[in-house]
Design an enzyme around this catalytic site. Structure first.
Site, mmCIF file in Angstrom:
data_model
loop_
_atom_site.group_PDB
_atom_site.id
_atom_site.type_symbol
_atom_site.label_atom_id
_atom_site.label_comp_id
_atom_site.label_asym_id
_atom_site.label_seq_id
_atom_site.Cartn_x
_atom_site.Cartn_y
_atom_site.Cartn_z
ATOM 1 N N CYS A 194 0.800 -1.237 0.000
ATOM 2 C CA CYS A 194 0.000 0.000 0.000
ATOM 3 C C CYS A 194 0.834 1.288 0.000
ATOM 4 O O CYS A 194 0.584 2.181 -0.824
ATOM 5 C CB CYS A 194 -0.953 0.029 1.194
ATOM 6 S SG CYS A 194 -1.588 -1.558 1.707
ATOM 7 N N ARG B 186 6.127 -11.483 5.630
ATOM 8 C CA ARG B 186 5.595 -11.268 6.974
ATOM 9 C C ARG B 186 6.088 -12.359 7.905
ATOM 10 O O ARG B 186 6.167 -13.535 7.524
ATOM 11 C CB ARG B 186 4.063 -11.249 6.949
ATOM 12 C CG ARG B 186 3.500 -10.113 6.107
ATOM 13 C CD ARG B 186 1.995 -10.084 6.110
ATOM 14 N NE ARG B 186 1.486 -9.100 5.164
ATOM 15 C CZ ARG B 186 0.203 -8.954 4.855
ATOM 16 N NH1 ARG B 186 -0.698 -9.728 5.424
ATOM 17 N NH2 ARG B 186 -0.169 -8.041 3.981
ATOM 18 N N GLN C 84 0.862 -10.897 -3.293
ATOM 19 C CA GLN C 84 -0.505 -10.393 -3.235
ATOM 20 C C GLN C 84 -0.918 -9.834 -4.590
ATOM 21 O O GLN C 84 -0.115 -9.196 -5.275
ATOM 22 C CB GLN C 84 -0.621 -9.272 -2.201
ATOM 23 C CG GLN C 84 -0.573 -9.733 -0.761
ATOM 24 C CD GLN C 84 -0.847 -8.573 0.184
ATOM 25 O OE1 GLN C 84 -0.216 -7.524 0.091
ATOM 26 N NE2 GLN C 84 -1.771 -8.750 1.101
ATOM 27 N N ASP D 116 -2.489 -7.200 -5.354
ATOM 28 C CA ASP D 116 -2.911 -5.951 -4.737
ATOM 29 C C ASP D 116 -3.395 -4.952 -5.783
ATOM 30 O O ASP D 116 -2.845 -4.887 -6.878
ATOM 31 C CB ASP D 116 -1.721 -5.327 -4.008
ATOM 32 C CG ASP D 116 -1.970 -5.190 -2.520
ATOM 33 O OD1 ASP D 116 -3.138 -5.238 -2.128
ATOM 34 O OD2 ASP D 116 -0.998 -5.037 -1.769
ATOM 35 N N HIS E 144 -5.087 -0.703 -5.808
ATOM 36 C CA HIS E 144 -5.591 0.460 -5.075
ATOM 37 C C HIS E 144 -6.256 1.408 -6.056
ATOM 38 O O HIS E 144 -5.747 1.630 -7.161
ATOM 39 C CB HIS E 144 -4.447 1.151 -4.328
ATOM 40 C CG HIS E 144 -3.834 0.280 -3.274
ATOM 41 N ND1 HIS E 144 -2.719 -0.508 -3.528
ATOM 42 C CD2 HIS E 144 -4.182 0.036 -1.986
ATOM 43 C CE1 HIS E 144 -2.421 -1.183 -2.434
ATOM 44 N NE2 HIS E 144 -3.284 -0.868 -1.486
ATOM 45 N N LYS F 247 -15.504 -2.498 5.064
ATOM 46 C CA LYS F 247 -14.954 -3.436 4.099
ATOM 47 C C LYS F 247 -15.959 -4.516 3.732
ATOM 48 O O LYS F 247 -16.956 -4.741 4.434
ATOM 49 C CB LYS F 247 -13.690 -4.090 4.650
ATOM 50 C CG LYS F 247 -13.918 -4.917 5.909
ATOM 51 C CD LYS F 247 -12.644 -5.615 6.367
ATOM 52 C CE LYS F 247 -12.891 -6.465 7.609
ATOM 53 N NZ LYS F 247 -11.720 -7.283 7.980
ATOM 54 N N HIS G 202 -8.570 -0.284 -1.071
ATOM 55 C CA HIS G 202 -7.685 -1.441 -1.177
ATOM 56 C C HIS G 202 -8.529 -2.602 -1.693
ATOM 57 O O HIS G 202 -9.681 -2.752 -1.274
ATOM 58 C CB HIS G 202 -7.140 -1.879 0.191
ATOM 59 C CG HIS G 202 -6.381 -0.845 0.930
ATOM 60 N ND1 HIS G 202 -5.006 -0.818 0.969
ATOM 61 C CD2 HIS G 202 -6.795 0.192 1.703
ATOM 62 C CE1 HIS G 202 -4.608 0.185 1.735
ATOM 63 N NE2 HIS G 202 -5.674 0.817 2.184
#
Length: 671
Positions: free
Chosen positions: A384, A413, A431, A433, A435, A515, A561
């Site tokens: 992000c 992680r 991911q 991902d 945005h 969310k 996100h």
């Protein structure tokens, strides 16, 4: 295309229902051939050339080459490819028994009460066992014990027998409320130090919280009790002992802390009826057969090399082919959906993670920092902040919005070694991902677009049933009431327009925005957390994001996100288990394998494979050194969808005879 056009007339003569279009790719030709074979079998059933049930089952097997197979689908085995005329009659499998969830309060009570009965049975049989916690879980319950000697599998049978006795006695469950001092004195007298720690944590969280215990047994008689808030059944006789089973033993650290004692956890399952327990067992056996860790090794898809460290995935060539196809489709779908693709670094200055708040809120899930020329750098746990910095790199106008940016970004992680689990829980993963930066009035349309894209991608991989949850504002949150209301309304509006049913988790949203979470249902009915869409009012504020509004002022954009796969690794693990490693034709690592009857025909096979690969087919030749029967067996084990035995006849005809692994000829492909 050339190969497809050359073979069109020959194939159509064998399959009159086929109508190949000029310029059809060879991949399209093979897929069309599969569908044509299905239509031909259905036509045969209609004309009574074969028994309708036989044709129907065979025809139904064909689309599974193109999509995920259903549970229990027929598999070819042995030393020959199945021929359609040899498909045997078989009784239809029994209809699955619907399994309730813990939303069923009576089932929840059964599971919670059974956990207590199990703990009572354990302490009656093993006087040195101390109890800790025993909650209900998704498919049953567990209880953690501290005992010097380890439990063995044979102990489970002994414990279950004792539980059955207690159930037969119809002992009442009795609730008692008492003061902190009374509870403490009783727990100390029972020498249960873990319960004393639980009592202290209850009071530390809420000094006015009621302290309750539940007894099993009559007052004044020998009974068992536990610190507990309930709920429970009225008496043990309401527990269906033929719907209860003790399943396994595992280790678990107290409070999940590796520095605390290692406990012994006994897992059990409990249902409302013996039929439900039987269905649960059937699904468990099917899940074991589909275990992605075993299939990943068997099919040579991936590995986790302990020499390199736990939780780090090595994609082998066959698995990497599937990943490339997944990524290619993902990129194409996103490009068609108006997204631009980004590539960002794998680490950044620690200052960035402090600005974003990740260092404050997620430090436990991040690896330690590294020093570079006197500065602290952090390997990225999320993508992000990088997308936020990309947004800040230019002055933005309201005319530029919405901006949709997507990235297949690998993140790292920290996970405790005891929590790692194949592809489902790893330390390094990619991911999908994305945005979206948009205006408030664009939010509903953008969420709708994300839901549409999510459905497009998940459906492509065979996932068409979802469980959707909308989570709203928690007590502690950033952002005004107005923006929260607007964002939550936009999420509701998009779900309504999509026509999807959903549940609401009031107060379950993140502190930075509401969310939507989407769980997918696999081929054996299990739900997996997959896609998520989150509004974020936090990062735009922390980084001072802005755009020039129509009146020349400065406004803060709304940030979305979203991830659809979640991570490529976890999604691939779910896909392996849902398909049992038998991927749809478009995803198969090898679509066609040639099986030479001897090495004399290998040059012909090599030349044919080269032409097939040039036409876009993932083809290969068996490495040889074994009989045709063994080659077929290996191809079945590797789950290759289409096979071709090559001998003198094929070389003489300059063609390949194609057969499906699951049964049925596809005809001849001239080369």
């Amino acid at each position: 295309s050339c190969l497809a056009r050359c073979s069109a007339s020959a194939f159509q003569s064998a399959h009159p229902c086929m109508r190949l279009l000029p310029g059809l790719s060879l991949g399209g030709f093979l897929m069309s051939a599969l569908l044509a074979r299905s239509a031909a079998l259905n036509a045969a059933a209609a004309a009574r050339r074969l028994p309708a049930s036989t044709c129907g089952r065979a025809a139904a097997a064909l689309p599974r080459l193109l999509a995920a197979p259903a549970m229990g689908s027929r598999r070819c085995s042995g030393l020959r490819m199945a021929d359609q005329s040899a498909v045997a009659e078989a009784p239809a499998p029994p209809a699955p028994v619907p399994l309730p969830t813990n939303a069923n309060e009576q089932l929840l009570r059964i599971r919670h009460s059974t956990a207590h009965v199990m703990a009572m049975a354990v302490q009656r049989l093993y006087k040195d066992a101390r109890v800790t916690i025993g909650p209900w879980i998704e498919k049953g319950f567990y209880y953690d014990f501290d005992r010097p000697e380890p439990f063995a599998e044979k102990d489970l049978r002994r414990i279950k027998k004792e539980m059955d006795k207690l159930i037969g006695l119809k002992l009442p469950f009795r609730r008692e409320e008492l003061s902190f001092d009374e509870a403490k004195a009783r727990i100390e007298a029972a020498d249960e130090p873990y319960k004393l720690e639980i009592l202290d944590s209850i009071v530390a969280k809420d000094p006015d919280a009621p302290i309750t215990i539940f007894h099993i047994g009559e007052p004044g008689k020998a009974n068992w009790w536990d610190l507990c808030a309930g709920p429970h059944v009225e008496h043990t006789g309401q527990l269906p002992k033929d719907a209860i089973d003790l399943e396994s033993i595992a280790g678990a650290y107290w409070r999940g802390d590796e520095a605390r004692p290692m406990l012994q956890r006994i897992y059990g399952t409990a249902w409302e009826s013996a039929e439900q327990l039987a269905e649960h067992r059937r699904i468990q056996e099917e899940a074991k057969r589909r275990d992605h860790r075993a299939l990943g090794k068997q099919l040579r898809l991936f590995s986790i090399q302990q020499e390199a460290g736990g939780g780090l995935v090595f994609w082998h060539p066959r698995g990497a082919r599937v990943r490339r196809l997944m990524e290619d489709f993902w990129r194409e779908a996103h490009t068609a959906g108006g997204y631009e693709l980004l590539y960002t670094p794998h680490m950044a200055s620690l200052d960035l993670w402090k600005t974003s708040g990740h260092f404050d809120f997620y430090a436990d899930g991040m690896f330690d920092q590294m020093e570079v020329e006197g500065a602290q750098y952090q390997i990225k746990p999320m993508n992000c902040p990088f997308h936020v910095l990309t947004y800040k790199d230019e002055k933005r106008s309201y005319r530029d919005l919405p901006l949709r940016w997507a990235e297949l970004g690998t993140v790292y992680r920290y996970e405790r070694s005891g929590t790692l689990n194949g592809l489902f829980r790893v330390r390094g993963f990619t991911q999908d991902d994305a945005h979206i930066f948009c205006l408030p009035e664009q939010l509903a349309d953008e969420i709708q677009g994300v839901l549409d894209l999510t459905e497009t991608i998940l459906t492509k991989f065979g996932f068409t049933e979802y469980e959707v949850m909308l989570s709203t504002r928690p007590d502690k949150a950033v952002g005004s009431d107005e923006i929260w209301d607007k964002a939550t309304s936009a999420l509701r509006e998009a779900l309504g327009a999509k026509g999807w049913e959903y549940d609401v988790d009031e107060g379950g949203g993140a502190f930075y925005g509401p969310k939507i979470d989407i769980k997918i249902r696999d081929a054996i009915g299990r739900l997996w957390q997959c896609s998520t869409i989150q509004c974020d009012f936090n990062l735009p504020q922390r980084f001072g994001l802005e755009y020039v509004s129509p009146d020349g002022g400065r406004e803060q954009p709304i940030m979305l996100h979203r991830a659809i796969f979640g991570s490529l690794e976890r999604f691939f693990g779910v896909l392996i288990e849902s398909t049992a490693g038998d991927f749809p034709f478009w995803l198969a690592p090898t679509q066609l394998r040639l099986l030479p009857v001897s090495d004399d025909y290998r040059p012909y096979c090599d030349a044919a494979v080269a032409r097939l690969k040039a036409a876009g087919i993932r083809a290969e030749v068996d490495p040889g050194g074994r009989s045709v029967g063994k080659q077929i067996k290996v191809a079945n084990q590797d789950k290759v969808p289409i096979l071709s035995v090559v001998g003198e006849a094929e070389v003489g005809a300059n063609a390949l005879k194609l057969e499906m692994r699951k049964g049925g000829e596809l005809g001849e492909l001239p080369l």
